[in-house]
Write a protein that holds these residues in place. Structure first.
Motif, short mmCIF file in Angstrom:
data_model
loop_
_atom_site.label_atom_id
_atom_site.label_comp_id
_atom_site.label_asym_id
_atom_site.label_seq_id
_atom_site.Cartn_x
_atom_site.Cartn_y
_atom_site.Cartn_z
N ASP A 30 82.93 50.29 -45.44
CA ASP A 30 84.15 51.10 -45.44
C ASP A 30 83.99 52.35 -46.31
OD1 ASP A 30 85.39 49.29 -43.77
OD2 ASP A 30 86.53 48.31 -45.38
N LEU A 31 83.36 52.19 -47.46
CA LEU A 31 83.15 53.32 -48.36
C LEU A 31 82.18 54.33 -47.74
CD1 LEU A 31 84.02 54.34 -51.12
CD2 LEU A 31 82.09 53.11 -52.10
N LEU A 32 81.12 53.84 -47.10
CA LEU A 32 80.18 54.74 -46.42
C LEU A 32 80.89 55.50 -45.30
CD1 LEU A 32 76.91 52.63 -46.17
CD2 LEU A 32 77.21 54.79 -47.37
N ASP A 33 81.69 54.79 -44.52
CA ASP A 33 82.43 55.45 -43.44
C ASP A 33 83.34 56.54 -43.98
OD1 ASP A 33 81.20 53.86 -41.54
OD2 ASP A 33 82.88 52.45 -41.39
N LYS A 34 83.98 56.27 -45.11
CA LYS A 34 84.87 57.27 -45.73
C LYS A 34 84.07 58.52 -46.13
CE LYS A 34 87.38 58.06 -49.96
NZ LYS A 34 87.55 57.57 -51.32
N HIS A 35 82.92 58.31 -46.75
CA HIS A 35 82.12 59.44 -47.23
C HIS A 35 81.41 60.17 -46.09
CE1 HIS A 35 83.00 58.94 -51.39
NE2 HIS A 35 82.56 57.70 -51.40
N MET A 36 81.25 59.53 -44.95
CA MET A 36 80.63 60.21 -43.81
C MET A 36 81.59 61.20 -43.16
SD MET A 36 78.01 57.43 -42.20
CE MET A 36 77.76 58.45 -40.80
N LYS A 37 82.83 61.22 -43.61
CA LYS A 37 83.81 62.20 -43.13
C LYS A 37 84.04 63.31 -44.16
CE LYS A 37 86.13 58.57 -40.56
NZ LYS A 37 87.25 57.65 -40.55
N SER A 38 83.22 63.31 -45.19
CA SER A 38 83.38 64.27 -46.29
C SER A 38 83.07 65.69 -45.82
CB SER A 38 82.45 63.90 -47.44
OG SER A 38 82.51 64.87 -48.46
N GLU A 39 83.74 66.63 -46.44
CA GLU A 39 83.47 68.05 -46.16
C GLU A 39 82.37 68.59 -47.08
OE1 GLU A 39 87.05 70.34 -46.09
OE2 GLU A 39 88.04 68.94 -44.74
N ASP A 40 82.04 67.84 -48.13
CA ASP A 40 80.97 68.22 -49.05
C ASP A 40 79.63 67.90 -48.39
OD1 ASP A 40 79.01 68.29 -51.04
OD2 ASP A 40 80.42 67.70 -52.61
N ALA A 41 78.81 68.91 -48.18
CA ALA A 41 77.54 68.75 -47.46
C ALA A 41 76.60 67.77 -48.16
CB ALA A 41 76.86 70.09 -47.29
N ASP A 42 76.57 67.80 -49.49
CA ASP A 42 75.69 66.90 -50.23
C ASP A 42 76.14 65.44 -50.09
OD1 ASP A 42 74.05 68.97 -51.15
OD2 ASP A 42 75.32 69.31 -52.92
N VAL A 43 77.43 65.21 -50.20
CA VAL A 43 77.97 63.86 -50.06
C VAL A 43 77.74 63.36 -48.64
CG1 VAL A 43 80.10 62.48 -50.06
CG2 VAL A 43 79.69 64.15 -51.88
N LEU A 44 77.96 64.21 -47.67
CA LEU A 44 77.76 63.84 -46.27
C LEU A 44 76.30 63.48 -45.99
CD1 LEU A 44 78.93 63.58 -43.42
CD2 LEU A 44 78.50 66.02 -43.12
N ALA A 45 75.37 64.28 -46.49
CA ALA A 45 73.95 64.00 -46.28
C ALA A 45 73.54 62.69 -46.92
CB ALA A 45 73.11 65.15 -46.84
N MET A 46 74.00 62.44 -48.14
CA MET A 46 73.68 61.20 -48.83
C MET A 46 74.29 60.00 -48.11
SD MET A 46 72.09 59.80 -51.37
CE MET A 46 71.79 61.11 -52.52
N ALA A 47 75.52 60.14 -47.65
CA ALA A 47 76.18 59.04 -46.94
C ALA A 47 75.46 58.71 -45.64
CB ALA A 47 77.64 59.41 -46.66
N LYS A 48 74.97 59.73 -44.95
CA LYS A 48 74.23 59.49 -43.70
C LYS A 48 72.95 58.71 -43.97
CE LYS A 48 75.91 63.27 -40.84
NZ LYS A 48 75.56 64.48 -40.09
N LEU A 49 72.21 59.13 -45.01
CA LEU A 49 70.98 58.41 -45.35
C LEU A 49 71.27 56.97 -45.77
CD1 LEU A 49 69.10 61.17 -47.38
CD2 LEU A 49 68.49 60.27 -45.13
#
Length: 51
Positions: free
Chosen positions: A9-28
């Motif tokens: 659930d937390l990963l899914d939340k961060h995969m919708k982030s507008e912050d490019a760094d957070v989004l890249a880390m969440a995807k990995l």
């Protein structure tokens, strides 16, 4: 709620982030989570043996 559900659930939340760094880390992290934490791939007989 178990830990893997909370983590997903937390990963899914961060995969919708507008912050490019957070989004890249969440995807990995999500790729690794999917690779190593898939409950569907666990042999059901082993699960019963553990119980």
């Amino acid at each position: 709620m178990d830990e893997s559900t909370q983590t997903k659930d937390l990963l899914d939340k961060h995969m919708k982030s507008e912050d490019a760094d957070v989004l890249a880390m969440a995807k990995l992290m999500n790729e690794k989570f999917e690779k190593y934490c898939k409950i569907e791939d666990v042999n059901q007989i082993l699960v019963l043996a553990l119980v």
